[in-house]
Write a protein that holds these residues in place. Sequence first.
Motif, PDB file in Angstrom:
ATOM      1  N   PHE A  78       1.111  -1.477   0.012  1.00 29.81           N
ATOM      2  CA  PHE A  78       0.180  -0.101   0.325  1.00 29.81           C
ATOM      3  C   PHE A  78       0.872   1.104   0.300  1.00 29.81           C
ATOM      4  O   PHE A  78       0.680   2.493  -0.908  1.00 29.81           O
ATOM      5  CB  PHE A  78      -1.118  -0.020   1.286  1.00 29.81           C
ATOM      6  CG  PHE A  78      -1.605   1.157   1.101  1.00 29.81           C
ATOM      7  CD1 PHE A  78      -3.114   1.630   0.207  1.00 29.81           C
ATOM      8  CD2 PHE A  78      -1.583   1.912   2.041  1.00 29.81           C
ATOM      9  CE1 PHE A  78      -3.933   2.575  -0.118  1.00 29.81           C
ATOM     10  CE2 PHE A  78      -2.906   2.943   2.180  1.00 29.81           C
ATOM     11  CZ  PHE A  78      -3.465   3.252   1.211  1.00 29.81           C
TER      12      PHE A  78
ATOM     13  N   PRO B  97     -11.907  -1.158   6.936  1.00 27.47           N
ATOM     14  CA  PRO B  97     -13.193  -0.840   6.187  1.00 27.47           C
ATOM     15  C   PRO B  97     -14.104  -1.955   4.745  1.00 27.47           C
ATOM     16  O   PRO B  97     -13.053  -3.330   4.855  1.00 27.47           O
ATOM     17  CB  PRO B  97     -12.042   0.249   4.695  1.00 27.47           C
ATOM     18  CG  PRO B  97     -10.925  -0.245   4.884  1.00 27.47           C
ATOM     19  CD  PRO B  97     -10.739  -1.538   6.560  1.00 27.47           C
TER      20      PRO B  97
ATOM     21  N   ARG C 260     -10.470  -9.802  -7.989  1.00 26.08           N
ATOM     22  CA  ARG C 260      -9.182 -10.649  -7.926  1.00 26.08           C
ATOM     23  C   ARG C 260      -9.138 -11.828  -9.104  1.00 26.08           C
ATOM     24  O   ARG C 260      -8.807 -13.044  -9.072  1.00 26.08           O
ATOM     25  CB  ARG C 260      -9.404 -11.732  -6.238  1.00 26.08           C
ATOM     26  CG  ARG C 260      -9.337 -10.611  -5.765  1.00 26.08           C
ATOM     27  CD  ARG C 260      -8.745 -11.650  -4.192  1.00 26.08           C
ATOM     28  NE  ARG C 260      -8.320 -10.527  -3.344  1.00 26.08           N
ATOM     29  CZ  ARG C 260      -7.009 -10.123  -2.797  1.00 26.08           C
ATOM     30  NH1 ARG C 260      -5.686 -10.490  -3.742  1.00 26.08           N
ATOM     31  NH2 ARG C 260      -6.421  -9.585  -2.321  1.00 26.08           N
TER      32      ARG C 260
ATOM     33  N   GLU D  78     -13.384   7.116  -0.315  1.00 28.42           N
ATOM     34  CA  GLU D  78     -12.221   5.827  -0.356  1.00 28.42           C
ATOM     35  C   GLU D  78     -11.055   6.342   0.616  1.00 28.42           C
ATOM     36  O   GLU D  78     -11.104   5.525   1.619  1.00 28.42           O
ATOM     37  CB  GLU D  78     -11.847   5.623  -1.496  1.00 28.42           C
ATOM     38  CG  GLU D  78     -12.746   5.072  -3.033  1.00 28.42           C
ATOM     39  CD  GLU D  78     -12.167   3.391  -3.003  1.00 28.42           C
ATOM     40  OE1 GLU D  78     -12.102   2.797  -2.260  1.00 28.42           O
ATOM     41  OE2 GLU D  78     -13.058   3.418  -3.978  1.00 28.42           O
TER      42      GLU D  78
ATOM     43  N   ASN E 155     -13.015   6.865   4.229  1.00 29.24           N
ATOM     44  CA  ASN E 155     -13.865   5.408   5.163  1.00 29.24           C
ATOM     45  C   ASN E 155     -12.533   4.295   5.234  1.00 29.24           C
ATOM     46  O   ASN E 155     -12.962   3.298   5.648  1.00 29.24           O
ATOM     47  CB  ASN E 155     -14.666   4.797   3.564  1.00 29.24           C
ATOM     48  CG  ASN E 155     -16.271   5.584   3.767  1.00 29.24           C
ATOM     49  OD1 ASN E 155     -16.457   5.722   5.186  1.00 29.24           O
ATOM     50  ND2 ASN E 155     -16.581   5.069   2.814  1.00 29.24           N
ATOM     51  N   GLY E 156     -11.301   4.153   4.769  1.00 30.12           N
ATOM     52  CA  GLY E 156     -10.177   3.251   4.650  1.00 30.12           C
ATOM     53  C   GLY E 156     -10.260   2.829   3.418  1.00 30.12           C
ATOM     54  O   GLY E 156      -9.287   1.419   3.151  1.00 30.12           O
ATOM     55  N   THR E 157     -11.793   2.597   2.551  1.00 31.95           N
ATOM     56  CA  THR E 157     -11.502   1.267   1.819  1.00 31.95           C
ATOM     57  C   THR E 157     -10.820   1.388   0.845  1.00 31.95           C
ATOM     58  O   THR E 157      -9.607   0.371  -0.619  1.00 31.95           O
ATOM     59  CB  THR E 157     -12.659   1.811   0.973  1.00 31.95           C
ATOM     60  OG1 THR E 157     -13.138   2.812   1.020  1.00 31.95           O
ATOM     61  CG2 THR E 157     -13.683   1.142   1.609  1.00 31.95           C
ATOM     62  N   ILE E 158      -9.488   2.489   0.534  1.00 36.20           N
ATOM     63  CA  ILE E 158      -8.767   2.683  -0.548  1.00 36.20           C
ATOM     64  C   ILE E 158      -7.456   1.992  -0.562  1.00 36.20           C
ATOM     65  O   ILE E 158      -6.769   1.547  -1.289  1.00 36.20           O
ATOM     66  CB  ILE E 158      -7.726   4.356  -0.628  1.00 36.20           C
ATOM     67  CG1 ILE E 158      -7.117   4.257  -2.038  1.00 36.20           C
ATOM     68  CG2 ILE E 158      -7.339   4.302   0.540  1.00 36.20           C
ATOM     69  CD1 ILE E 158      -6.693   5.638  -1.875  1.00 36.20           C
ATOM     70  N   GLU E 159      -7.614   1.737   0.876  1.00 35.88           N
ATOM     71  CA  GLU E 159      -6.162   0.769   1.469  1.00 35.88           C
ATOM     72  C   GLU E 159      -6.378  -1.333   1.489  1.00 35.88           C
ATOM     73  O   GLU E 159      -5.710  -1.580   0.769  1.00 35.88           O
ATOM     74  CB  GLU E 159      -6.307   0.508   3.140  1.00 35.88           C
ATOM     75  CG  GLU E 159      -4.948  -0.061   3.742  1.00 35.88           C
ATOM     76  CD  GLU E 159      -4.755   0.529   4.456  1.00 35.88           C
ATOM     77  OE1 GLU E 159      -4.791   1.331   5.964  1.00 35.88           O
ATOM     78  OE2 GLU E 159      -3.649  -0.433   5.601  1.00 35.88           O
ATOM     79  N   LEU E 160      -7.899  -0.885   0.890  1.00 37.26           N
ATOM     80  CA  LEU E 160      -8.468  -2.094   0.601  1.00 37.26           C
ATOM     81  C   LEU E 160      -8.111  -2.455  -0.846  1.00 37.26           C
ATOM     82  O   LEU E 160      -7.594  -3.635  -0.843  1.00 37.26           O
ATOM     83  CB  LEU E 160      -9.629  -2.504   0.450  1.00 37.26           C
ATOM     84  CG  LEU E 160     -10.804  -3.511   1.038  1.00 37.26           C
ATOM     85  CD1 LEU E 160     -10.266  -4.132   2.477  1.00 37.26           C
ATOM     86  CD2 LEU E 160     -11.788  -3.459   2.019  1.00 37.26           C
ATOM     87  N   LEU E 161      -8.539  -1.565  -1.853  1.00 37.57           N
ATOM     88  CA  LEU E 161      -8.978  -1.227  -3.130  1.00 37.57           C
ATOM     89  C   LEU E 161      -7.668  -1.631  -3.855  1.00 37.57           C
ATOM     90  O   LEU E 161      -6.844  -2.401  -4.330  1.00 37.57           O
ATOM     91  CB  LEU E 161      -8.941  -0.146  -3.439  1.00 37.57           C
ATOM     92  CG  LEU E 161      -9.042   0.270  -5.311  1.00 37.57           C
ATOM     93  CD1 LEU E 161     -10.359  -1.131  -5.434  1.00 37.57           C
ATOM     94  CD2 LEU E 161     -10.041   1.248  -5.078  1.00 37.57           C
ATOM     95  N   LEU E 162      -6.760  -0.820  -3.051  1.00 40.22           N
ATOM     96  CA  LEU E 162      -5.432  -1.074  -3.834  1.00 40.22           C
ATOM     97  C   LEU E 162      -4.490  -1.438  -3.042  1.00 40.22           C
ATOM     98  O   LEU E 162      -3.679  -1.653  -3.202  1.00 40.22           O
ATOM     99  CB  LEU E 162      -4.384   0.756  -3.405  1.00 40.22           C
ATOM    100  CG  LEU E 162      -5.327   1.664  -4.218  1.00 40.22           C
ATOM    101  CD1 LEU E 162      -4.736   2.529  -4.468  1.00 40.22           C
ATOM    102  CD2 LEU E 162      -5.387   1.377  -5.557  1.00 40.22           C
ATOM    103  N   THR E 163      -4.359  -2.507  -2.269  1.00 39.33           N
ATOM    104  CA  THR E 163      -3.772  -4.262  -2.031  1.00 39.33           C
ATOM    105  C   THR E 163      -4.128  -4.897  -2.534  1.00 39.33           C
ATOM    106  O   THR E 163      -4.062  -6.473  -2.204  1.00 39.33           O
ATOM    107  CB  THR E 163      -3.907  -3.998   0.180  1.00 39.33           C
ATOM    108  OG1 THR E 163      -5.432  -4.694   0.025  1.00 39.33           O
ATOM    109  CG2 THR E 163      -3.180  -3.004   0.722  1.00 39.33           C
ATOM    110  N   MET E 164      -5.408  -5.124  -3.003  1.00 44.88           N
ATOM    111  CA  MET E 164      -5.783  -6.150  -4.141  1.00 44.88           C
ATOM    112  C   MET E 164      -5.272  -6.067  -5.132  1.00 44.88           C
ATOM    113  O   MET E 164      -4.233  -4.718  -5.849  1.00 44.88           O
ATOM    114  CB  MET E 164      -7.327  -5.751  -4.056  1.00 44.88           C
ATOM    115  CG  MET E 164      -8.304  -6.521  -3.526  1.00 44.88           C
ATOM    116  SD  MET E 164      -9.861  -7.153  -4.002  1.00 44.88           S
ATOM    117  CE  MET E 164     -10.520  -4.836  -3.576  1.00 44.88           C
TER     118      MET E 164
END
Lengths: 241, 247
Positions: A50, A84, A102, B78, B81-90
Amino acid sequence: MLKVDNLKKRFGDFEAVKGISFAVEKGEVLGFLGPNGAGKSTTMRMITGFIPPTSGTASICGHDIIKDPIAAKACLGYLPENAPSYRAMTVTEFLTFVARIRGFHGKAARAKVDAALEKARLTNVARQTIDTLSKGYRQRTCFAQAILHDPQVLIMDEPTDGLDPNQKFVVREMIKEMAAEKAIIISTHILEEVDAVCTRALIIAQGEIKADGTPDELRAKDPSGKLDVVFHNLTMGKEGN
Amino acid sequence: MCPCKTLSVFRREFKSYFDSPVAYVFLVAFLVLVGFLTFGFSSYYERGQAVLTPFFIWHPWVYLLLVPAATMGLWAEERRNGTIELLLTMPITLTEALLGKFLAAWTFIGVGLALTFPILITTSYLGNPDWGAVICGYVGSFFLAGAATAIGVFASSLSRSQVIGFVVALAILFTLLIIGFDPVLGAIAGWGVPTYVTDALSSCSLLKHYMSLGRGVLDFADVGYYVGMIVFMLAAAQYVTDCRKAS
């Protein structure tokens, strides 16, 4: 499965992480312990790709997170701090979105979503909007997205933070169920977590590793044999006594 | 780059507009504003001509207000809410995610534009409009919306506050619109600014290129300008998001 090699992170003049190296193998559940602000989340964010490290690197299943981030991230499941999720979506919609990103589509995506719902014990709320769920269910929804693709490496940042004892118990049971098949890192500042799920623990403070060993080895570092005393001594030093 | 991943982000973002009343408020506001300005201010009926000029002329000003509202949350939410961390670690690149978001917002505004078709039907019922000019007008309006959306995506990437995203997009859009306005260019020239500077400013204006498309001239220079503006703003948004995603 996971190798961290001399990771450093500097924010301006402040060095948040000062060269951390360790490895985690299949079957290990590594507890990443440290007080707030110790550098746990920064380290995890670098391992998961990240944020870029100032120097050093990490490799996941042999894929370097800097040189080959997409392949490395494909082998990784990540539960960020505060779990989140897109709250306007239903649990199923959210997990289907993650499955598509994915690379699963159609029936394969549905099968993955169903399996994740079952493993995270979410089947009864599958059609509910995430915003309407309790914190425990929201945590498990984010947990479900992390295990959806059956990753070999699972990284969780404070997975039981803010949960009631029953919800904590459920999350820990889920971790134990999959521990044998994966390399797992759990960051926490709750010491009872170490005895509950971890096979090994790292104590980190001021951006450095202060101790690395099994829970019993860590306890042996102080005559009292108490993990909280060992943790206090290592993370606060003399000024904390 | 994988189109499937961009498509997944696109679907999520596009659907998210309709998950809340936002989409319906936006679309109704767009249609009411365009209709009111066309029929109320531009003397559409009194002209006695079957032309859509009084309709297209208002689009830049309607986009000025509504496009920032449609784009302000794209990155700001994003991050909040912190979802940017979720999205960009996919396993998705920032470019794929950015394109998905941009295309979703652009398509959403495109839906609003498409829903103006009753004005088209009215005009063709009343007379025989120049269809080349009509198509050109719609193409110009759609590209203008694309450039405005890209500016909105960039503004949304600047902070975790939607209000900042809205205000910054509004300010950039307003500036890029009025620098093509003759009275404004005249005022700038009046300060002793050389002609080549005012010409350069004018050629950067969203309005100038829109006006030439609105006249029914499909010039590749105008289309190229909009494509360039979209690419530039998205590249800026990518840079800012990459630098500030963790803050």
